[in-house]
Each structure stands twice: as structure tokens, then as C-alpha cells.
Enzyme design. Structure first.
Site, PDB file in Angstrom:
ATOM      1  N   THR A 158       0.722  -1.268  -0.116  1.00  0.00           N
ATOM      2  CA  THR A 158       0.011   0.048   0.205  1.00  0.00           C
ATOM      3  C   THR A 158       1.030   1.492  -0.037  1.00  0.00           C
ATOM      4  O   THR A 158       2.082   1.359   0.316  1.00  0.00           O
ATOM      5  CB  THR A 158      -0.899  -0.364   1.491  1.00  0.00           C
ATOM      6  OG1 THR A 158      -0.287   0.064   2.047  1.00  0.00           O
ATOM      7  CG2 THR A 158      -2.218  -0.507   1.604  1.00  0.00           C
ATOM      8  N   ASP A 159      -0.070   2.416  -0.558  1.00  0.00           N
ATOM      9  CA  ASP A 159       0.708   4.026  -0.713  1.00  0.00           C
ATOM     10  C   ASP A 159       0.746   4.196   1.022  1.00  0.00           C
ATOM     11  O   ASP A 159       0.178   3.841   1.969  1.00  0.00           O
ATOM     12  CB  ASP A 159       0.990   4.561  -1.462  1.00  0.00           C
ATOM     13  CG  ASP A 159       0.698   3.921  -3.042  1.00  0.00           C
ATOM     14  OD1 ASP A 159       1.622   3.882  -3.109  1.00  0.00           O
ATOM     15  OD2 ASP A 159      -0.448   4.472  -3.631  1.00  0.00           O
TER      16      ASP A 159
END
Length: 132
Positions: free
Chosen positions: A87-88
Site C-alpha cells: 500500500t502507499d
């Protein structure tokens, strides 16, 4: 009386002596391959994956520190760690999966890894055990 204060049970708490902590002996441990399904709130983190040369805190970094502190893994590089997805920065996730070899007291069953240093630690293959 009411169960909250010390001494009532007759058992004294052991205090750990102030001094060097004894090193954990990994040669005496069995290991098992497991899958872990993880969920996290990522608002305070810079994504899931640890990034080389970046000192920002990530979910992966915190997870590895916790596993090492609990003596479930010796080192990230030596635990067969694999991940699925990332995920960012600031993104949360539900149901990310990781696979790794953790310390185990179990003597047989799925996922037990063979060990030459632990007598009787021959496993039944490296099929992973699912933990939810």
C-alpha cells in the site's frame, strides 16, 4: 482484599536482573512456515513496504520489529519472508497476506520445517498452515 493489589496470591513476581540480556539460542528451535492475514490502519505510516534509504516508518518494518522482539523470527533476511501486495503512504488494508518461517514448539504437522540441529524435528513437508 479485592483482587487488585499484590501479594494476595502468595506468588512473588520475578524481577529480571539488570544486566545483559541472555541471547536467544535459535539452534534449539523448530520452525514452521505460516501464512498471516494482516489488517492495518495506515494513516501514520509510509505504506506497507520498507523502502531502502528511506527512514520513514512502514507497516512491514514495525511488523518485523515485533516478530523479532517476540523471538518468533531471528532476522528478516533469514525467515523465508514473502508478501502479497503493498500500500502507499497513509493507506489502510484488510486481508494482506504474508508468509514466513516462525519459531514453533509443535513437533509435527503441516508447515514444520526440517532441522538438523533439533532432534526429532523432521517435518511433513513445507505445506503452510493457515492462521486467521
Amino acid at each position: 482484599g479485592g483482587g487488585g493489589g499484590g501479594g494476595a496470591s502468595g506468588k512473588a513476581k520475578r524481577k529480571r536482573a539488570n544486566g545483559p540480556r541472555r541471547k536467544f539460542d535459535w539452534t534449539r528451535c523448530r520452525r514452521r512456515n505460516v501464512f498471516l492475514k494482516v489488517a492495518y490502519i495506515g494513516g501514520a505510516y509510509h505504506g506497507f513496504t520498507t523502502q531502502e534509504g528511506v527512514s520513514a516508518s512502514t507497516i512491514e518494518e514495525e511488523l518485523m520489529k515485533a516478530l523479532e522482539k517476540a523471538c518468533l523470527i531471528e532476522d528478516r533476511r533469514d525467515c523465508g519472508y514473502q508478501k502479497c501486495g503493498r500500500t502507499d503512504k497513509g493507506v489502510s488494508a484488510l486481508g494482506n497476506v504474508i508468509s514466513l518461517h516462525v519459531r514453533s514448539k509443535l513437533q509435527r504437522g503441516l508447515g514444520l520445517l526440517p532441522s538438523t540441529s533439533t532432534p526429532g524435528a523432521e517435518g511433513e513437508g513445507s505445506t503452510a498452515m493457515v492462521m486467521e
